[in-house]
Design a protein around this motif. Structure first.
Motif, PDB file in Angstrom:
ATOM      1  N   ALA A 520      48.146  48.198  24.635  1.00  0.00           N
ATOM      2  CA  ALA A 520      50.049  46.986  24.112  1.00  0.00           C
ATOM      3  C   ALA A 520      50.574  47.963  23.614  1.00  0.00           C
ATOM      4  O   ALA A 520      52.154  47.257  23.648  1.00  0.00           O
ATOM      5  N   GLU A 521      51.028  49.029  24.556  1.00  0.00           N
ATOM      6  CA  GLU A 521      52.247  50.340  24.200  1.00  0.00           C
ATOM      7  C   GLU A 521      53.223  49.454  25.658  1.00  0.00           C
ATOM      8  O   GLU A 521      53.400  50.692  25.561  1.00  0.00           O
ATOM      9  N   SER A 522      52.487  49.804  26.891  1.00  0.00           N
ATOM     10  CA  SER A 522      52.720  49.807  27.954  1.00  0.00           C
ATOM     11  C   SER A 522      52.108  48.649  28.357  1.00  0.00           C
ATOM     12  O   SER A 522      51.279  47.828  28.067  1.00  0.00           O
ATOM     13  N   LEU A 523      52.443  47.854  29.428  1.00  0.00           N
ATOM     14  CA  LEU A 523      51.727  47.408  30.568  1.00  0.00           C
ATOM     15  C   LEU A 523      51.465  47.442  32.292  1.00  0.00           C
ATOM     16  O   LEU A 523      52.357  48.611  32.514  1.00  0.00           O
ATOM     17  N   PRO A 524      50.689  47.204  32.729  1.00  0.00           N
ATOM     18  CA  PRO A 524      50.160  47.185  34.214  1.00  0.00           C
ATOM     19  C   PRO A 524      51.695  46.354  35.091  1.00  0.00           C
ATOM     20  O   PRO A 524      52.285  45.833  34.519  1.00  0.00           O
ATOM     21  N   VAL A 525      51.355  47.680  36.556  1.00  0.00           N
ATOM     22  CA  VAL A 525      51.980  46.943  37.382  1.00  0.00           C
ATOM     23  C   VAL A 525      51.701  45.235  37.586  1.00  0.00           C
ATOM     24  O   VAL A 525      50.972  45.651  37.838  1.00  0.00           O
ATOM     25  N   GLU A 526      52.082  44.521  37.992  1.00  0.00           N
ATOM     26  CA  GLU A 526      52.179  42.965  37.942  1.00  0.00           C
ATOM     27  C   GLU A 526      50.832  43.014  38.827  1.00  0.00           C
ATOM     28  O   GLU A 526      51.865  43.678  40.340  1.00  0.00           O
ATOM     29  N   GLU A 780      37.343  37.380  32.077  1.00  0.00           N
ATOM     30  CA  GLU A 780      37.549  38.966  31.388  1.00  0.00           C
ATOM     31  C   GLU A 780      37.275  39.624  32.577  1.00  0.00           C
ATOM     32  O   GLU A 780      38.180  40.745  32.958  1.00  0.00           O
ATOM     33  N   THR A 781      36.175  39.570  33.053  1.00  0.00           N
ATOM     34  CA  THR A 781      36.655  40.744  34.923  1.00  0.00           C
ATOM     35  C   THR A 781      37.147  40.060  36.094  1.00  0.00           C
ATOM     36  O   THR A 781      37.688  41.478  36.415  1.00  0.00           O
ATOM     37  N   THR A 782      38.283  39.088  36.323  1.00  0.00           N
ATOM     38  CA  THR A 782      39.208  38.824  36.890  1.00  0.00           C
ATOM     39  C   THR A 782      40.195  40.247  36.279  1.00  0.00           C
ATOM     40  O   THR A 782      41.398  40.564  37.197  1.00  0.00           O
ATOM     41  N   ARG A 783      40.442  39.916  34.867  1.00  0.00           N
ATOM     42  CA  ARG A 783      42.105  40.621  34.647  1.00  0.00           C
ATOM     43  C   ARG A 783      41.634  41.967  34.629  1.00  0.00           C
ATOM     44  O   ARG A 783      41.808  42.859  34.770  1.00  0.00           O
ATOM     45  N   VAL A 784      40.061  42.330  34.850  1.00  0.00           N
ATOM     46  CA  VAL A 784      39.931  43.814  34.686  1.00  0.00           C
ATOM     47  C   VAL A 784      39.754  44.445  36.106  1.00  0.00           C
ATOM     48  O   VAL A 784      40.520  45.648  36.192  1.00  0.00           O
ATOM     49  N   LEU A 785      40.185  43.781  37.011  1.00  0.00           N
ATOM     50  CA  LEU A 785      40.136  43.844  38.303  1.00  0.00           C
ATOM     51  C   LEU A 785      41.592  44.151  38.452  1.00  0.00           C
ATOM     52  O   LEU A 785      41.698  44.686  39.830  1.00  0.00           O
ATOM     53  N   LEU A 786      42.536  42.994  37.812  1.00  0.00           N
ATOM     54  CA  LEU A 786      43.975  42.696  38.162  1.00  0.00           C
ATOM     55  C   LEU A 786      44.434  44.376  37.503  1.00  0.00           C
ATOM     56  O   LEU A 786      45.278  45.068  37.241  1.00  0.00           O
ATOM     57  N   ARG A 787      43.812  44.792  35.997  1.00  0.00           N
ATOM     58  CA  ARG A 787      44.731  45.787  34.952  1.00  0.00           C
ATOM     59  C   ARG A 787      44.227  46.697  34.687  1.00  0.00           C
ATOM     60  O   ARG A 787      45.028  47.811  34.395  1.00  0.00           O
ATOM     61  N   ARG A 807      34.845  38.469  44.136  1.00  0.00           N
ATOM     62  CA  ARG A 807      34.078  38.884  45.144  1.00  0.00           C
ATOM     63  C   ARG A 807      35.321  39.936  46.292  1.00  0.00           C
ATOM     64  O   ARG A 807      35.415  40.931  47.177  1.00  0.00           O
ATOM     65  N   LEU A 808      36.608  39.011  46.541  1.00  0.00           N
ATOM     66  CA  LEU A 808      37.928  38.746  47.105  1.00  0.00           C
ATOM     67  C   LEU A 808      38.461  40.483  46.523  1.00  0.00           C
ATOM     68  O   LEU A 808      38.784  41.498  47.383  1.00  0.00           O
ATOM     69  N   LEU A 809      38.993  40.367  45.087  1.00  0.00           N
ATOM     70  CA  LEU A 809      39.321  41.198  44.799  1.00  0.00           C
ATOM     71  C   LEU A 809      38.650  42.665  44.081  1.00  0.00           C
ATOM     72  O   LEU A 809      39.334  43.627  44.648  1.00  0.00           O
ATOM     73  N   ALA A 810      36.999  42.706  44.201  1.00  0.00           N
ATOM     74  CA  ALA A 810      35.856  43.886  44.089  1.00  0.00           C
ATOM     75  C   ALA A 810      36.370  44.404  45.660  1.00  0.00           C
ATOM     76  O   ALA A 810      35.987  45.766  46.007  1.00  0.00           O
ATOM     77  N   GLU A 811      36.086  43.734  46.860  1.00  0.00           N
ATOM     78  CA  GLU A 811      35.805  44.168  48.367  1.00  0.00           C
ATOM     79  C   GLU A 811      37.788  45.106  48.423  1.00  0.00           C
ATOM     80  O   GLU A 811      37.491  46.090  48.776  1.00  0.00           O
ATOM     81  N   GLN A 812      38.836  44.222  47.806  1.00  0.00           N
ATOM     82  CA  GLN A 812      39.889  45.025  47.753  1.00  0.00           C
ATOM     83  C   GLN A 812      40.048  46.026  46.823  1.00  0.00           C
ATOM     84  O   GLN A 812      40.817  47.198  47.217  1.00  0.00           O
ATOM     85  N   ARG A 813      39.413  46.387  45.962  1.00  0.00           N
ATOM     86  CA  ARG A 813      39.448  47.296  45.580  1.00  0.00           C
ATOM     87  C   ARG A 813      38.312  49.068  45.485  1.00  0.00           C
ATOM     88  O   ARG A 813      38.505  49.394  44.818  1.00  0.00           O
TER      89      ARG A 813
END
Length: 850
Positions: A520-526, A780-787, A807-813
């Motif tokens: 909580a001390e920083s933010l991920p890049v949006e 929560e899985t979506t959050r993991v892939l985004l942040r 599946r799309l986010l996982a493929e992109q990463r």
């Protein structure tokens, strides 16, 4: 039966106008006396008719033709009469005193008149007395109305200082303007002034009435009373005269009432006088009413029961044309329309009526229902030609009983718009003998417009114990902070938009796992979604909107059933906030109530924002607070909230969530783990607000936690689109929601914590040995892939479209997706405790090994 009750325009246009008091005058010898001139008598008779009522204290009733209570009248005439009286009061007081004045109206008859007088004054706050006690609101006074059938009046201002006399600068107090429909003996008004003067002394009072009907003997009492209390007391009236009452008039009146009242069996029917109306005999049954969604502006009271300020007036006025347009659209080609208000709720339907007059060419009239039992006689020389009798439908404090609507049946209205507050939108209103059914027997089209019942935001029974320190600011609201409308949510946060807080995902992950920093001390890049991902979001929303709407309805109805009719929604920012907004929209759509909604920060390992809790406790009863989140994973936040609230009295740690796949809470919309589209994106589906921030150099001991408003992402914001798309399905899921809630309320909903057990098992099976790095559920899985920096995704074997975006986010990463059996969730995201070369962050860059 005449098609137009006494006092309406069409009857007055006839060559030989019949005075609507002649029937009573001829039989009882009661007479109205004007100023001694024929013109004075004519004007008085235009203002007033006469009727009889069963009342042991006063048999006759002065029936106003311009009040809009018993006799339908043009809304512009009713409002204009009161407004002009307010202008006259302003001239009497002068601008300086008028700016300090407070207006007090009398329930139930003069609530709308008093409000119009306050409008005419221009800057005066308004309060009316009420016979409806409101739990949690302390009395600021009360008085008795000696001649009335319902004598007790309560004064329940939200602002306990509203009636205080010292509202002006030093040495100047606030004039009190008291408004009633008639000033006869003066007892009611003088009782009020005496009671208030003892508690809130002031130097000036102004009494306002449509008609001054005092006898010569009573006129001297006002002068004597003013001298007694040592204050100036003025009177402003629209008309004046006296009523002459012969010897034995009370007994004669009671005998007349007894002779003309129907038998008890008939009085429970549609009307006590007149024919059953044009449709009652031949219609196959009552036609259903049409609900009109007014979209009453948030935060604006339904009337003056708890006070109505110039600030409220400034919000209401520009909103009236749009509300009138919605009514006009629902009316279709109706040419003669009645706006029917409800007992004390006179001002809101009156103003809707004035706006409708300007919007349509139809003939618009306005009147209201009443508690007052009056004899109906179908004669042109009698003021009350017909009446409808129906059960009370607002759960009154004095218990069940009859209520009345006069001069509606047989009046030739081809549409009636019934306006009630949400507290009166009850099963009794819709019952076979209820008002809506009875109206349907006398008109082709019945519309129901529900104004949200206003609940004071600071019931002053709570304030003394829970007054917040002065350094706590008011909530942030859109559009200054967030893209949500200002009424949708108040953010109990501080704005850190100008602070650089973003860090690359891999740096944040390294700092978090090494213990060098808290998440909580920083933010991920949006995350900025690709075109393909945005299309996938739109498809997911289209696919699941109805499912989300059903879950919203279920959790909201459960909360309303178990936590009371006026809960205070407090969403856990930010995933809970879209859910809180949707719950608020459901309550407004289904029940016509505006629930307060705030967003607060809670941080795993650090607890909930204590200052936000202090603010809530100062402004609301903590027992009314319902915490809201989007979904449960393994239940970490549920446990965090329960622990954090241990030091705060009165708050219930139970969380209401849209989806509870982990079995962590009792109050939920569903326990299925499905795609909630708001989980697919970050700020662009959450009002453009970042995750919350808690860092010691930015958040002091007396500050709210912080967050950023990403104004620069406005072009990609879909927050409103998400809400509107889900809300559009509310109507079609009502029946399913009702059935589901009925089952849930009877079921054992105790948390099973099945999800927590599964997370512990997965943590050990995959050698992670840290439950914080196992993120179960679609959200929560979506959050993991985004942040975060994910290691792999576990997907339930056979999971379908709910995982397309995963599946799309996982493929992109470059993250593998493994199918697994025995998962209580649709998917689980795993964060590896150590970095391996080749892993990628949210920006697609390689993560260095550690």
């Amino acid at each position: 039966m005449s098609g137009h009750p006494a006092g309406t325009v069409k009857e007055k246009e006839t060559a030989n106008v019949v005075w609507s008091g002649s029937w009573v005058a001829e039989r009882l010898g009661v007479e109205l006396v004007g100023d001694g001139t024929p013109e004075g008598v004519r004007e008085l008779r235009e203002l007033l008719g006469l009727a009889l009522r069963r009342n042991p204290k006063r048999a006759h009733l002065l029936v106003s033709n311009v009040l809009g209570k018993h006799v339908p009248q043009k809304p512009s005439v009713v409002y204009g009469t009161g407004f002009e009286l307010g202008r006259r009061v302003r001239e009497l007081l002068g601008d300086a005193e008028a700016r300090r004045a407070v207006v007090l109206g009398y329930a139930e008859t003069a609530t709308g008149l008093g409000h119009a007088v306050a409008d005419g004054l221009g800057t005066a706050p308004y309060l009316h007395s009420t016979r409806r006690p409101v739990e949690g609101v302390a009395r600021a006074g009360g008085f008795e109305e000696s001649h009335s059938h319902a004598t007790s009046h309560l004064l329940l201002p939200e602002d306990p200082d509203l009636l205080a006399g010292d509202r002006g600068p030093a040495g100047a107090d606030a004039p009190l303007v008291l408004v009633d429909d008639e000033f006869s003996t003066g007892n009611t008004v003088l009782n009020t002034v005496r009671a208030l003067h003892e508690r809130y002394p002031r130097s000036r009072y102004v009494i306002v009435a449509l008609v001054d009907m005092r006898s010569p003997a009573d006129r001297g009492r006002l002068t004597d009373f003013a001298a007694e209390i040592g204050a100036r007391v003025d009177l402003v009236a629209h008309g004046s005269g006296t009523v002459t009452l012969p010897e034995g008039v009370l007994e004669k009146g009671q005998a007349l009432v007894a002779a003309h009242e129907p038998e008890p069996a008939d009085s429970a029917a549609h009307e006590a006088a007149g024919s059953p109306g044009p449709r009652a005999a031949d219609a196959p049954g009552p036609r259903p009413c049409t609900r009109v969604d007014l979209r009453w502006p948030a935060g604006v009271p339904d009337g003056g029961r708890h006070g109505f300020t110039p600030a409220h007036r400034a919000i209401l006025e520009p909103a009236l044309p749009a509300m009138a347009a919605r009514i006009a659209e629902a009316l279709g080609d109706a040419r003669r329309v009645l706006i029917l208000g409800f007992e004390e709720l006179m001002y809101a339907p009156l103003r809707l009526g004035t706006a409708l007059e300007e919007r349509t060419d139809a003939e618009v009239r306005y009147s209201t229902t009443t508690r007052s039992p009056v004899l109906a006689v179908d004669d042109p020389g009698y003021a009350i030609r017909t009446r409808l009798v129906f059960p009370a439908h607002d759960n009154p404090a004095d218990g069940p009983g009859d209520r009345y609507a006069y001069n509606v049946a047989g009046a030739g209205f081809d549409a009636v718009v019934l306006a009630v507050d949400s507290a009166a939108d009850t099963p009794e209103l819709h019952a076979p003998d209820g008002l809506l059914t009875q109206l349907a027997a006398h008109t082709d089209h019945v519309l129901l417009a529900v104004v949200p019942s206003y609940v004071p935001s600071r019931p002053h029974t709570y304030v003394p114990e829970r007054q917040e320190p002065p350094m706590l600011p008011e909530p942030l609201r859109g559009p200054a902070f967030s893209s949500y409308a200002p009424d949708e949510v108040g953010w109990l946060l501080q704005d850190l938009s100008d602070t650089e807080l973003e860090a690359p995902t891999e740096e944040r992950e390294e700092a978090i796992q090494s213990g060098g920093a808290h998440y909580a001390e920083s933010l991920p890049v949006e995350y900025q979604p690709s075109d393909r991902y945005q299309e996938l979001f739109k498809a997911a929303l289209e696919l699941s909107a109805a499912r989300v709407a059903r879950a919203v309805g279920t959790v909201t109805e459960t909360v309303l059933a178990e936590r009371g009719p006026r809960p205070v929604l407090v969403s856990l920012a930010r995933a809970g906030t879209p859910v809180g907004v949707l719950m608020r929209r459901w309550a407004r759509h289904r029940h016509g109530i505006d629930l307060p909604h705030y967003a607060v920060s809670i941080v795993r390992g650090r607890g909930i924002d204590a200052n936000a809790l202090r603010w809530l406790a100062a402004h609301h009863d903590p027992a009314d607070v319902v915490f809201v989140d989007g979904w449960t994973g393994k239940g970490a936040i549920t446990r965090e909230l329960s622990a954090a609230l241990a030091g705060f009295e009165g708050f219930d740690p139970e969380i209401a969530v849209l989806a509870d796949p982990g079995g962590c809470v009792r109050t939920y919309g569903t326990r299925e783990d499905f795609l909630i589209p708001s989980a697919c994106l970050n700020s662009t589906v959450s009002g453009l607000i970042s995750r919350t921030v808690l860092r010691s150099d930015l958040v002091g001991p007396e500050d709210f936690h912080g967050a950023k408003f990403y104004r620069e992402l406005a072009d990609t914001d879909v927050s409103g689109h998400f809400l509107d798309t889900v809300a559009a399905h509310f109507g079609e899921v009502v029946d399913a929601v009702d059935a589901e809630v009925k089952e849930l309320l009877a079921a054992d909903r105790a948390p099973t914590w099945e999800g927590w057990a599964a997370v512990e098992r997965i943590s050990e099976e995959y050698g992670i040995h840290d439950v914080n790095l196992v993120k179960p559920g679609v959200g929560e899985t979506t959050r993991v892939l985004l942040r975060r920096v994910p290691w792999k995704i576990l997907a339930k074997r056979g999971a379908g479209a709910d995982l397309d975006h995963i599946r799309l986010l996982a493929e992109q990463r470059g993250v593998p997706v493994e199918e697994a059996d025995g998962l209580p969730y649709t998917c689980v995201g795993l964060i590896h405790p150590k970095y391996t070369r080749g892993a990628t962050g949210a920006d697609g860059k390689a993560v260095e090994s550690k």
